[in-house]
Write a protein that holds these residues in place. Sequence first.
Motif, short mmCIF file in Angstrom:
data_model
loop_
_atom_site.label_atom_id
_atom_site.label_comp_id
_atom_site.label_asym_id
_atom_site.label_seq_id
_atom_site.Cartn_x
_atom_site.Cartn_y
_atom_site.Cartn_z
N LEU A 248 1.91 15.72 7.55
CA LEU A 248 1.20 14.74 8.37
C LEU A 248 1.20 13.43 7.59
N ILE A 249 1.69 12.37 8.19
CA ILE A 249 1.72 11.05 7.53
C ILE A 249 0.57 10.21 8.10
N ALA A 250 -0.27 9.71 7.18
CA ALA A 250 -1.42 8.91 7.57
C ALA A 250 -0.97 7.55 8.11
N GLY A 251 -1.68 7.06 9.13
CA GLY A 251 -1.30 5.81 9.76
C GLY A 251 -2.03 4.62 9.29
N LYS B 172 0.85 -1.17 0.00
CA LYS B 172 0.00 0.00 0.00
C LYS B 172 0.89 1.23 0.00
N ASN B 173 0.51 2.21 -0.79
CA ASN B 173 1.27 3.46 -0.79
C ASN B 173 1.13 4.15 0.55
N ILE B 174 2.14 4.92 0.88
CA ILE B 174 2.09 5.77 2.06
C ILE B 174 1.38 7.06 1.66
#
Length: 80
Positions: free
Chosen positions: A77-80, A6-8
């Motif tokens: 902000l990096i999604a978790g 899955k892409n980040i």
Amino acid sequence: MKRMTKNIEAYLLCVTQVGLEHQVAETLRSMNSVVSAEVVYGEFDIVTTIEAPDLRSLDAAITKLRQVTGIVRTMTLIAG
């Protein structure tokens, strides 16, 4: 079992020079890794959605995006 990758996904919140938000958003939309770039109102001027296959690619994309003329400050902000 096949492993699905899955892409980040990350969000780059941008503050631009006054009056340049629409121009900067258009530039961001044309760049690789950018899914969307929307002008918003409030503390930040643009919310940009980015996708990358790994953290190294994400770092490279963010570094390039932050160099766009008219961007004054960003928060990632990096999604978790």
